[in-house]
Write a protein that holds these residues in place. Sequence first.
Motif, mmCIF file in Angstrom:
data_model
loop_
_atom_site.group_PDB
_atom_site.id
_atom_site.type_symbol
_atom_site.label_atom_id
_atom_site.label_comp_id
_atom_site.label_asym_id
_atom_site.label_seq_id
_atom_site.Cartn_x
_atom_site.Cartn_y
_atom_site.Cartn_z
ATOM 1 N N ARG A 47 5.082 9.286 -2.687
ATOM 2 C CA ARG A 47 4.010 9.633 -3.630
ATOM 3 C C ARG A 47 3.402 10.988 -3.280
ATOM 4 N NH1 ARG A 47 3.718 6.378 -7.866
ATOM 5 N NH2 ARG A 47 4.366 4.280 -7.431
ATOM 6 N N GLN A 48 4.283 11.954 -3.112
ATOM 7 C CA GLN A 48 3.863 13.281 -2.675
ATOM 8 C C GLN A 48 3.036 13.991 -3.747
ATOM 9 O OE1 GLN A 48 7.276 15.602 -1.574
ATOM 10 N NE2 GLN A 48 6.041 17.446 -1.201
ATOM 11 N N VAL A 49 1.933 14.602 -3.312
ATOM 12 C CA VAL A 49 1.093 15.342 -4.258
ATOM 13 C C VAL A 49 0.956 16.822 -3.878
ATOM 14 C CG1 VAL A 49 -0.279 13.337 -4.986
ATOM 15 C CG2 VAL A 49 -1.035 14.709 -3.028
ATOM 16 N N ASP A 50 1.540 17.206 -2.720
ATOM 17 C CA ASP A 50 1.391 18.597 -2.274
ATOM 18 C C ASP A 50 2.732 19.144 -1.814
ATOM 19 O OD1 ASP A 50 1.312 16.709 -0.139
ATOM 20 O OD2 ASP A 50 0.603 18.285 1.204
ATOM 21 N N ASP A 51 2.829 20.459 -1.765
ATOM 22 C CA ASP A 51 4.070 21.098 -1.349
ATOM 23 C C ASP A 51 3.727 22.457 -0.740
ATOM 24 O OD1 ASP A 51 6.775 21.568 -0.978
ATOM 25 O OD2 ASP A 51 7.325 20.972 -3.017
ATOM 26 N N ALA A 52 4.726 23.060 -0.069
ATOM 27 C CA ALA A 52 4.506 24.352 0.592
ATOM 28 C C ALA A 52 4.295 25.449 -0.461
ATOM 29 C CB ALA A 52 5.711 24.680 1.467
ATOM 30 N N PRO A 53 3.480 26.448 -0.117
ATOM 31 C CA PRO A 53 3.184 27.505 -1.105
ATOM 32 C C PRO A 53 4.371 28.432 -1.346
ATOM 33 C CG PRO A 53 2.078 27.970 0.993
ATOM 34 C CD PRO A 53 2.720 26.631 1.139
ATOM 35 N N GLY A 59 -0.743 26.173 5.195
ATOM 36 C CA GLY A 59 -1.283 25.081 4.383
ATOM 37 C C GLY A 59 -0.374 24.627 3.268
ATOM 38 N N MET A 60 -0.826 23.580 2.591
ATOM 39 C CA MET A 60 -0.076 22.995 1.485
ATOM 40 C C MET A 60 -0.874 23.186 0.191
ATOM 41 S SD MET A 60 2.646 21.778 2.867
ATOM 42 C CE MET A 60 3.415 20.319 2.147
ATOM 43 N N VAL A 61 -0.149 23.143 -0.910
ATOM 44 C CA VAL A 61 -0.772 23.357 -2.215
ATOM 45 C C VAL A 61 -0.568 22.105 -3.066
ATOM 46 C CG1 VAL A 61 -0.695 24.758 -4.326
ATOM 47 C CG2 VAL A 61 -0.353 25.838 -2.085
ATOM 48 N N MET A 62 -1.585 21.683 -3.765
ATOM 49 C CA MET A 62 -1.439 20.506 -4.634
ATOM 50 C C MET A 62 -0.574 20.862 -5.844
ATOM 51 S SD MET A 62 -5.163 18.798 -4.237
ATOM 52 C CE MET A 62 -4.819 17.214 -4.958
ATOM 53 N N MET A 63 0.420 20.017 -6.104
ATOM 54 C CA MET A 63 1.419 20.288 -7.142
ATOM 55 C C MET A 63 0.842 20.041 -8.537
ATOM 56 S SD MET A 63 4.849 18.630 -5.535
ATOM 57 C CE MET A 63 4.240 16.959 -5.530
ATOM 58 N N ILE A 64 1.380 20.757 -9.501
ATOM 59 C CA ILE A 64 0.866 20.644 -10.873
ATOM 60 C C ILE A 64 1.272 19.317 -11.532
ATOM 61 C CG2 ILE A 64 2.798 21.905 -11.949
ATOM 62 C CD1 ILE A 64 0.635 23.067 -13.916
ATOM 63 N N TYR A 110 -6.459 20.261 0.734
ATOM 64 C CA TYR A 110 -5.513 21.213 1.363
ATOM 65 C C TYR A 110 -5.949 22.650 1.081
ATOM 66 C CZ TYR A 110 -3.069 16.774 0.840
ATOM 67 O OH TYR A 110 -2.763 15.452 0.814
ATOM 68 N N GLU A 111 -4.962 23.530 0.808
ATOM 69 C CA GLU A 111 -5.253 24.948 0.548
ATOM 70 C C GLU A 111 -5.863 25.133 -0.842
ATOM 71 O OE1 GLU A 111 -5.683 28.027 2.168
ATOM 72 O OE2 GLU A 111 -5.056 26.532 3.633
ATOM 73 N N GLY A 112 -5.692 24.128 -1.680
ATOM 74 C CA GLY A 112 -6.148 24.243 -3.066
ATOM 75 C C GLY A 112 -5.071 23.739 -4.008
ATOM 76 N N ILE A 113 -5.164 24.161 -5.257
ATOM 77 C CA ILE A 113 -4.365 23.587 -6.333
ATOM 78 C C ILE A 113 -3.513 24.671 -6.985
ATOM 79 C CG2 ILE A 113 -4.657 22.642 -8.667
ATOM 80 C CD1 ILE A 113 -6.887 20.956 -7.678
ATOM 81 N N ASP A 114 -2.301 24.322 -7.374
ATOM 82 C CA ASP A 114 -1.439 25.244 -8.124
ATOM 83 C C ASP A 114 -2.262 25.879 -9.253
ATOM 84 O OD1 ASP A 114 0.443 26.207 -10.186
ATOM 85 O OD2 ASP A 114 1.985 25.247 -8.952
ATOM 86 N N GLU A 115 -2.305 27.197 -9.283
ATOM 87 C CA GLU A 115 -3.197 27.923 -10.197
ATOM 88 C C GLU A 115 -2.964 27.581 -11.669
ATOM 89 O OE1 GLU A 115 -5.752 29.521 -9.204
ATOM 90 O OE2 GLU A 115 -6.375 30.410 -11.105
ATOM 91 N N ARG A 116 -1.761 27.129 -11.993
ATOM 92 C CA ARG A 116 -1.485 26.804 -13.411
ATOM 93 C C ARG A 116 -2.339 25.634 -13.913
ATOM 94 N NH1 ARG A 116 4.866 26.610 -12.520
ATOM 95 N NH2 ARG A 116 4.020 25.780 -10.561
ATOM 96 N N VAL A 117 -2.833 24.810 -12.984
ATOM 97 C CA VAL A 117 -3.739 23.726 -13.397
ATOM 98 C C VAL A 117 -5.008 24.338 -13.991
ATOM 99 C CG1 VAL A 117 -5.153 21.791 -12.580
ATOM 100 C CG2 VAL A 117 -2.816 22.089 -11.721
ATOM 101 N N ALA A 118 -5.601 25.292 -13.242
ATOM 102 C CA ALA A 118 -6.825 25.955 -13.730
ATOM 103 C C ALA A 118 -6.551 26.717 -15.026
ATOM 104 C CB ALA A 118 -7.362 26.904 -12.660
ATOM 105 N N GLU A 119 -5.380 27.293 -15.126
ATOM 106 C CA GLU A 119 -5.056 28.125 -16.297
ATOM 107 C C GLU A 119 -4.846 27.305 -17.570
ATOM 108 O OE1 GLU A 119 -2.855 31.682 -13.740
ATOM 109 O OE2 GLU A 119 -1.650 30.234 -14.858
ATOM 110 N N HIS A 120 -4.283 26.094 -17.424
ATOM 111 C CA HIS A 120 -3.851 25.371 -18.621
ATOM 112 C C HIS A 120 -4.457 23.979 -18.815
ATOM 113 C CE1 HIS A 120 -0.889 28.511 -19.227
ATOM 114 N NE2 HIS A 120 -0.523 28.368 -17.964
ATOM 115 N N LEU A 121 -4.948 23.370 -17.748
ATOM 116 C CA LEU A 121 -5.327 21.957 -17.876
ATOM 117 C C LEU A 121 -6.819 21.717 -17.634
ATOM 118 C CD1 LEU A 121 -2.312 20.449 -15.859
ATOM 119 C CD2 LEU A 121 -2.555 20.530 -18.346
ATOM 120 N N ILE A 122 -7.583 22.802 -17.473
ATOM 121 C CA ILE A 122 -8.979 22.705 -17.055
ATOM 122 C C ILE A 122 -9.857 23.522 -17.995
ATOM 123 C CG2 ILE A 122 -10.499 23.609 -15.205
ATOM 124 C CD1 ILE A 122 -9.219 20.972 -14.433
#
Length: 221
Positions: A47-53, A59-64, A110-122
């Motif tokens: 149930r992975q939610v993060d991956d390498a940048p 750090g790790m980045v939360m996946m979109i 973690y390090e934060g969230i894949d930027e595309r989340v902020a761009e498209h889903l927020i």
Amino acid sequence: MRINVVTIFPEYFASPLAASLVGRAQVDGLLDIVLHDLRQHGKGTHRQVDDAPFGGGAGMVMMIEPLADALDPLESSHRVLLAPAGKPLEQGTLDRWAALDELTLVCGRYEGIDERVAEHLIDEEVSIGDYVLLGGEVAALAIIEGVTRLLPGVVGNPESVMSESFRDGLLEEPHYTRPAEFRGWVVPEVLLSGDHGKVDEWRAEQREKRTRERRPDLIED
Ligand code: SAH
């Protein structure tokens, strides 16, 4: 009002949401808080939610993908991402949100969230201050408290909500209660005078003075 929280730590919220006026507001049906466990949308057996940048680095980045799966059904709500890079949260922000039917708070880790989340889903990104926390959960709780106390019927005396710090761009005046003297430390005499006109005048002066001394940035000259 309904508040959704998207988090990998739903258990984090149990005690604070059950306590005090936030707990009462839910029992009274004024507030419905729904915790969405992001892990349930994680990938693979772990149930992975993060991956390498991409591009390397710490750090790790939360996946979109898990976030998109969690957020797509909440598309009709006002979706807020907690992020140090967001717009600073203010009382006016909470006033605006308290008038909504449905608010969604997305907590990073973690390090934060894949930027595309902020761009498209927020819809909006907010920060609760110029410092870095481990995750967005504490920020979400701060927002839940701030919004809940503005909901009609939550705070017994609605006037107390309207006369608080930041309402008129000023900090609130200091408060005192019994005893009138403790270790020789006395309360301002005017408060014991019984003269309501004078008390009001003193309070207004104190609001002005405190704000000038402590938060001159709040006063636009
Ligand atoms: N690398 C990021 C910090 C990540 S902290 C940076 O330097 O900006 C991990 C998560 O904690 C963030 O994704 C965010 O959701 C939350 N968080 C941390 N500090 C916060 C703050 N001041 N306001 C709101 N959310 C915060």
